[in-house]
Scaffold this motif. Sequence first.
Motif, short mmCIF file in Angstrom:
data_model
loop_
_atom_site.label_atom_id
_atom_site.label_comp_id
_atom_site.label_asym_id
_atom_site.label_seq_id
_atom_site.Cartn_x
_atom_site.Cartn_y
_atom_site.Cartn_z
N THR A 35 0.82 -1.20 0.00
CA THR A 35 0.00 0.00 0.00
C THR A 35 0.86 1.26 0.00
OG1 THR A 35 -1.85 -1.09 1.12
CG2 THR A 35 -1.72 1.31 1.30
N HIS A 39 1.51 4.45 -2.82
CA HIS A 39 1.41 5.87 -2.50
C HIS A 39 2.73 6.60 -2.69
CE1 HIS A 39 -2.71 6.29 -0.85
NE2 HIS A 39 -2.58 5.01 -0.56
N LEU A 135 -3.10 0.95 8.03
CA LEU A 135 -3.03 1.68 6.76
C LEU A 135 -2.71 0.73 5.60
CD1 LEU A 135 -1.06 4.84 7.92
CD2 LEU A 135 -3.48 4.74 7.27
N GLU A 139 -7.31 1.30 0.09
CA GLU A 139 -7.50 2.76 0.14
C GLU A 139 -7.52 3.18 1.60
OE1 GLU A 139 -12.32 3.12 -0.13
OE2 GLU A 139 -11.26 2.52 -1.96
N TRP A 140 -7.31 4.47 1.84
CA TRP A 140 -7.36 5.02 3.18
C TRP A 140 -8.66 5.78 3.36
CZ3 TRP A 140 -1.78 7.29 2.55
CH2 TRP A 140 -0.85 6.25 2.70
N ASP A 141 -9.35 5.54 4.48
CA ASP A 141 -10.60 6.25 4.72
C ASP A 141 -10.33 7.74 4.90
OD1 ASP A 141 -10.86 7.04 7.84
OD2 ASP A 141 -9.75 5.15 7.66
N SER A 144 -8.69 8.78 8.54
CA SER A 144 -7.34 8.30 8.82
C SER A 144 -6.32 8.87 7.84
CB SER A 144 -7.30 6.77 8.77
OG SER A 144 -8.24 6.20 9.65
N SER A 145 -6.73 9.07 6.60
CA SER A 145 -5.80 9.50 5.55
C SER A 145 -5.21 10.87 5.81
CB SER A 145 -6.50 9.50 4.20
OG SER A 145 -7.55 10.47 4.17
N ARG A 146 -5.81 11.65 6.70
CA ARG A 146 -5.32 13.00 6.94
C ARG A 146 -3.98 13.02 7.68
NH1 ARG A 146 -8.62 17.16 6.58
NH2 ARG A 146 -6.63 18.22 6.23
N TRP A 147 -3.50 11.84 8.12
CA TRP A 147 -2.20 11.80 8.77
C TRP A 147 -1.13 12.42 7.88
CZ3 TRP A 147 2.20 9.54 6.83
CH2 TRP A 147 2.04 8.64 5.76
N LEU A 148 -1.26 12.19 6.59
CA LEU A 148 -0.24 12.68 5.67
C LEU A 148 -0.28 14.20 5.55
CD1 LEU A 148 2.06 12.01 3.80
CD2 LEU A 148 0.39 11.56 1.98
N HIS A 179 -10.69 -0.35 3.03
CA HIS A 179 -9.84 0.48 3.90
C HIS A 179 -9.72 -0.13 5.29
CE1 HIS A 179 -13.90 2.67 3.80
NE2 HIS A 179 -13.87 2.12 5.00
#
Length: 335
Positions: A35, A39, A135, A139-141, A144-148, A179
Amino acid sequence: MIRYPQLTGHHFGVTAPSSGVPAELHGLLHEAEATFTRHGFTLQFEPSVWTQDKAKSAPAEVRADELTRLFHDDAIDLIIPPWGGVLLIELLDAIEWDTLPPKWVLGYSDVSLFLFVYTLKTGIASAHGTNLVDLRGEEWDATSSRWLDVVSAKEGETVIQLASEQFQKEWQHENPSPHVYHLTEPTEWKSLGGTEATGRLLGGCIDVLLHTIGTPYGDVATFQQNHLDGEPILWYFENAELDVPALKRTLLQMKWAGWFDHTSGILFGRSAAQQPVQGYTAEDVYAELQELLDVPVIYDIDCGHVPPQMTLVNGAHASIQVEDGKGTLIQTFKG
């Protein structure tokens, strides 16, 4: 003064300062690597990640050395453990805290103990958020994806995160969604004593933070004086295993230790552990805490063991707002 690590590359170090991954679950690591590769990231797995014995990945000295080495490796842009565990506390005496440079560490559960002490001891921000194996999905929900976005922000910048639409009631490890999570229950943030609060974020998993109370690893007063210039702390906690009376006992001990002497609010993540005891509920504890401290108490936020979760930065200036069950978290990387 808070210092913020700067994410400058895409090479991440994976180490297990608490629990490693036993052989029968190594597939989770391979899925996560695939994964992250999609990315555009590369993962460097350290030996501790692949082993688990006697409730830990490796002896404390080995884990501490591995983690320290990643901190000092300029090729490593971020450190992310596979997951939490139970014995990270063994590392605290084995780390030379004053030598650690600014570098993002991302995780939660037992890993939050390291994040908490790292920020208290050094004034360097740390990121409480999802771990590596969560993760691993296709795909990331959206939450949770906002970590990046959070760890990519520069000093002085602001990141806004919104409450999730739905959360997961129970794990279905044998039937992961694209996810990983099964987000089926409507999210509703709740509040007592006010619907907004502003301060410097600090917190983590209350189960392990409690063991620093009264020790050199939990000197909140000195941190507040030396690094926050006296600004109020906006505390956040997530509860993995404490029952309701244990939660109350811990919060009282924190108060008596002075942790809440200058606070602007207390945030609590959703928890599956807080079953009522003889009719005594977590909501009772929150109401008693609000009356005791006379600050807003906001609970069932997206933080902790009941996913998904936001990424909260220890040391960041934050404002949180609740309206009609919806929530907004605004974090600014203020020095």
